[in-house]
Design a protein around this motif. Structure first.
Motif, PDB file in Angstrom:
ATOM      1  N   ALA A 165       0.803  -1.233   0.000  1.00 46.06           N
ATOM      2  CA  ALA A 165       0.000   0.000   0.000  1.00 46.06           C
ATOM      3  C   ALA A 165       0.827   1.270   0.000  1.00 46.06           C
ATOM      4  CB  ALA A 165      -0.929   0.001   1.217  1.00 46.06           C
ATOM      5  N   ARG A 166       2.132   1.201   0.339  1.00 45.10           N
ATOM      6  CA  ARG A 166       2.862   2.439   0.615  1.00 45.10           C
ATOM      7  C   ARG A 166       3.111   3.287  -0.630  1.00 45.10           C
ATOM      8  NH1 ARG A 166       8.431  -0.435   2.703  1.00 45.10           N
ATOM      9  NH2 ARG A 166       9.263  -1.087   0.674  1.00 45.10           N
ATOM     10  N   ASP A 167       3.521   2.686  -1.730  1.00 41.96           N
ATOM     11  CA  ASP A 167       3.802   3.500  -2.922  1.00 41.96           C
ATOM     12  C   ASP A 167       2.530   4.058  -3.551  1.00 41.96           C
ATOM     13  OD1 ASP A 167       6.704   3.382  -3.032  1.00 41.96           O
ATOM     14  OD2 ASP A 167       6.462   1.256  -3.454  1.00 41.96           O
ATOM     15  N   PRO A 168       1.425   3.280  -3.642  1.00 40.67           N
ATOM     16  CA  PRO A 168       0.164   3.896  -4.075  1.00 40.67           C
ATOM     17  C   PRO A 168      -0.297   5.013  -3.131  1.00 40.67           C
ATOM     18  CG  PRO A 168       0.027   1.518  -4.293  1.00 40.67           C
ATOM     19  CD  PRO A 168       1.318   1.809  -3.568  1.00 40.67           C
ATOM     20  N   ALA A 169       0.005   4.880  -1.819  1.00 43.11           N
ATOM     21  CA  ALA A 169      -0.362   5.934  -0.872  1.00 43.11           C
ATOM     22  C   ALA A 169       0.437   7.205  -1.148  1.00 43.11           C
ATOM     23  CB  ALA A 169      -0.130   5.458   0.559  1.00 43.11           C
ATOM     24  N   VAL A 170       1.716   7.067  -1.489  1.00 44.55           N
ATOM     25  CA  VAL A 170       2.534   8.230  -1.863  1.00 44.55           C
ATOM     26  C   VAL A 170       1.939   8.909  -3.088  1.00 44.55           C
ATOM     27  CG1 VAL A 170       4.784   8.984  -2.727  1.00 44.55           C
ATOM     28  CG2 VAL A 170       4.665   7.350  -0.841  1.00 44.55           C
ATOM     29  N   ALA A 171       1.513   8.100  -4.069  1.00 45.51           N
ATOM     30  CA  ALA A 171       0.896   8.653  -5.277  1.00 45.51           C
ATOM     31  C   ALA A 171      -0.372   9.423  -4.924  1.00 45.51           C
ATOM     32  CB  ALA A 171       0.585   7.528  -6.263  1.00 45.51           C
ATOM     33  N   SER A 172      -1.187   8.869  -4.040  1.00 50.90           N
ATOM     34  CA  SER A 172      -2.417   9.552  -3.625  1.00 50.90           C
ATOM     35  C   SER A 172      -2.100  10.852  -2.891  1.00 50.90           C
ATOM     36  CB  SER A 172      -3.245   8.631  -2.723  1.00 50.90           C
ATOM     37  OG  SER A 172      -3.692   7.497  -3.430  1.00 50.90           O
ATOM     38  N   LEU A 173      -1.050  10.828  -2.075  1.00 46.08           N
ATOM     39  CA  LEU A 173      -0.632  12.030  -1.343  1.00 46.08           C
ATOM     40  C   LEU A 173      -0.243  13.148  -2.305  1.00 46.08           C
ATOM     41  CD1 LEU A 173       0.341  13.504   1.291  1.00 46.08           C
ATOM     42  CD2 LEU A 173       2.563  12.413   0.877  1.00 46.08           C
ATOM     43  N   VAL A 174       0.606  12.836  -3.254  1.00 46.47           N
ATOM     44  CA  VAL A 174       1.065  13.848  -4.214  1.00 46.47           C
ATOM     45  C   VAL A 174      -0.097  14.373  -5.045  1.00 46.47           C
ATOM     46  CG1 VAL A 174       2.553  14.255  -6.219  1.00 46.47           C
ATOM     47  CG2 VAL A 174       3.404  12.903  -4.289  1.00 46.47           C
ATOM     48  N   ASN A 175      -0.992  13.484  -5.455  1.00 47.52           N
ATOM     49  CA  ASN A 175      -2.149  13.918  -6.241  1.00 47.52           C
ATOM     50  C   ASN A 175      -3.116  14.748  -5.407  1.00 47.52           C
ATOM     51  OD1 ASN A 175      -1.594  12.800  -8.828  1.00 47.52           O
ATOM     52  ND2 ASN A 175      -2.059  10.769  -8.036  1.00 47.52           N
ATOM     53  N   SER A 176      -3.164  14.512  -4.101  1.00 40.73           N
ATOM     54  CA  SER A 176      -4.014  15.309  -3.222  1.00 40.73           C
ATOM     55  C   SER A 176      -3.442  16.710  -3.027  1.00 40.73           C
ATOM     56  CB  SER A 176      -4.164  14.600  -1.876  1.00 40.73           C
ATOM     57  OG  SER A 176      -5.046  15.292  -1.030  1.00 40.73           O
ATOM     58  N   PHE A 177      -2.111  16.824  -3.025  1.00 39.41           N
ATOM     59  CA  PHE A 177      -1.461  18.130  -2.881  1.00 39.41           C
ATOM     60  C   PHE A 177      -1.513  18.937  -4.175  1.00 39.41           C
ATOM     61  CE2 PHE A 177       2.654  20.445  -3.424  1.00 39.41           C
ATOM     62  CZ  PHE A 177       2.380  21.493  -2.560  1.00 39.41           C
ATOM     63  N   HIS A 178      -1.616  18.263  -5.291  1.00 35.74           N
ATOM     64  CA  HIS A 178      -1.516  18.912  -6.603  1.00 35.74           C
ATOM     65  C   HIS A 178      -2.504  20.064  -6.799  1.00 35.74           C
ATOM     66  CE1 HIS A 178      -2.464  19.039 -11.045  1.00 35.74           C
ATOM     67  NE2 HIS A 178      -1.199  19.345 -11.018  1.00 35.74           N
ATOM     68  N   PRO A 179      -3.806  19.911  -6.482  1.00 37.00           N
ATOM     69  CA  PRO A 179      -4.728  21.046  -6.691  1.00 37.00           C
ATOM     70  C   PRO A 179      -4.357  22.277  -5.877  1.00 37.00           C
ATOM     71  CG  PRO A 179      -5.947  18.999  -6.370  1.00 37.00           C
ATOM     72  CD  PRO A 179      -4.522  18.697  -6.021  1.00 37.00           C
ATOM     73  N   LEU A 180      -3.865  22.076  -4.647  1.00 33.47           N
ATOM     74  CA  LEU A 180      -3.467  23.210  -3.811  1.00 33.47           C
ATOM     75  C   LEU A 180      -2.293  23.952  -4.446  1.00 33.47           C
ATOM     76  CD1 LEU A 180      -3.913  24.703  -1.101  1.00 33.47           C
ATOM     77  CD2 LEU A 180      -2.227  23.153  -0.098  1.00 33.47           C
ATOM     78  N   ALA A 181      -1.302  23.192  -4.911  1.00 29.01           N
ATOM     79  CA  ALA A 181      -0.150  23.818  -5.568  1.00 29.01           C
ATOM     80  C   ALA A 181      -0.572  24.523  -6.852  1.00 29.01           C
ATOM     81  CB  ALA A 181       0.904  22.755  -5.875  1.00 29.01           C
ATOM     82  N   LEU A 182      -1.487  23.904  -7.592  1.00 28.37           N
ATOM     83  CA  LEU A 182      -1.948  24.478  -8.854  1.00 28.37           C
ATOM     84  C   LEU A 182      -2.700  25.783  -8.631  1.00 28.37           C
ATOM     85  CD1 LEU A 182      -1.677  23.424 -11.781  1.00 28.37           C
ATOM     86  CD2 LEU A 182      -4.008  22.569 -11.585  1.00 28.37           C
TER      87      LEU A 182
END
Length: 282
Positions: A165-182
């Motif tokens: 689960a850890r690497d998919p969780a990292v992917a979800s984390l980065v994708n969750s941060f993406h709209p805020l950064a955008l």
């Protein structure tokens, strides 16, 4: 830290990813940063009063009016009060719901402090200048500060999960941060352009004055950070989900944070560099 906990982690939790460890890591980092802010605020007050009052630097008759009767002093007070409220808000939030509003009130003070104790408060029109500066600081805090939290709080927490689960969780984390950064990155750039125009007064000042030259260095570094962010947005985050992709993303994020630190360093140079003659004067 508040942006990370309020905007990045909840969508992650809604996808079934554990976020308690990441939230706790972010809180501890934020508390450490608030403590460091208070220490540096005391040092800054001392150096400022020494520069102005010399041998009378610690004389209360000189020190107190500087803090209470000047725009710089009001900005300093807002920053210190803001840091204390943020620190208290995080402590209270463990047991009481009103802890987060207290912390948000502290953030308002921290966001306004640089504007009131820097060039923004002496640039006309003052209200617009202070507003642009405060928005610039807030958006930068959410973008760059959020990136810092992803790297040093979120990713380590996700990497502690079980292997499947850890690497998919990292992917979800980065994708969750993406709209805020955008959202925040364009605000940082637009408010920076607006503030720079008010302070330069004329375009040739950009390459013919000390302030303009320092600003050009900052702009160059911002473009590097924005370029790395664009890479993460367009390509890097889309390849996540494997251990190798996580390592590669962490490396490029470290590089982005390093250049962001250089942007902040360039900003400190701008703060102590005199404005061009007649810039910001009505």
């Amino acid at each position: 830290v508040l942006g990370f906990r309020a905007f990045v982690l909840p969508p992650l939790a809604s996808r079934g990813v554990p976020t308690d460890d990441a939230a706790d890591r972010a809180r501890r980092l934020g508390q450490s940063a608030a403590g460091l802010y208070l220490i540096t605020a005391v040092v800054r007050l001392y150096t400022e009063t020494v520069a102005i009052h010399g041998d009378e630097a610690l004389n209360p008759n000189q020190l107190l009016p500087m803090i209470t009767a000047t725009t710089w002093g009001i900005g300093w007070i807002l920053g210190v009060a803001g840091a204390l409220l943020v620190f208290a808000g995080w402590k209270l939030s463990k047991r009481f719901e009103f802890g987060i509003p207290v912390a948000l009130l502290g953030v308002l003070g921290l966001v306004l402090a640089p504007a009131l104790s820097g060039h923004a408060a002496s640039t006309s029109p003052v209200a617009l200048s202070v507003l642009l500066d405060a928005l610039h600081v807030a958006a930068a805090g959410l973008w760059i500060g959020g990136l810092l939290m992803v790297l040093f709080a979120g990713v380590p927490a996700m990497r502690r999960l079980e292997h499947p689960a850890r690497d998919p969780a990292v992917a979800s984390l980065v994708n969750s941060f993406h709209p805020l950064a955008l959202l925040c990155a364009p605000i940082v750039i637009l408010t920076g352009v607006g503030s720079s125009w008010l302070r330069l007064g004329r375009l040739p000042a950009l390459w013919s004055t000390e302030y303009g030259f320092a600003l050009l260095w900052k702009v160059a570094l911002v473009f590097v950070v924005a370029g790395l962010g664009a890479y993460h947005s367009a390509r890097g985050r889309r390849t996540l989900g494997t251990d190798e992709a996580t390592r590669r993303m962490r490396l490029t994020m470290v590089v982005e944070v390093i250049f962001a630190m250089l942007v902040i360093a360039a900003t400190t140079v701008l703060v102590v560099t005199p404005l061009p003659v007649n810039a910001g004067v009505p």
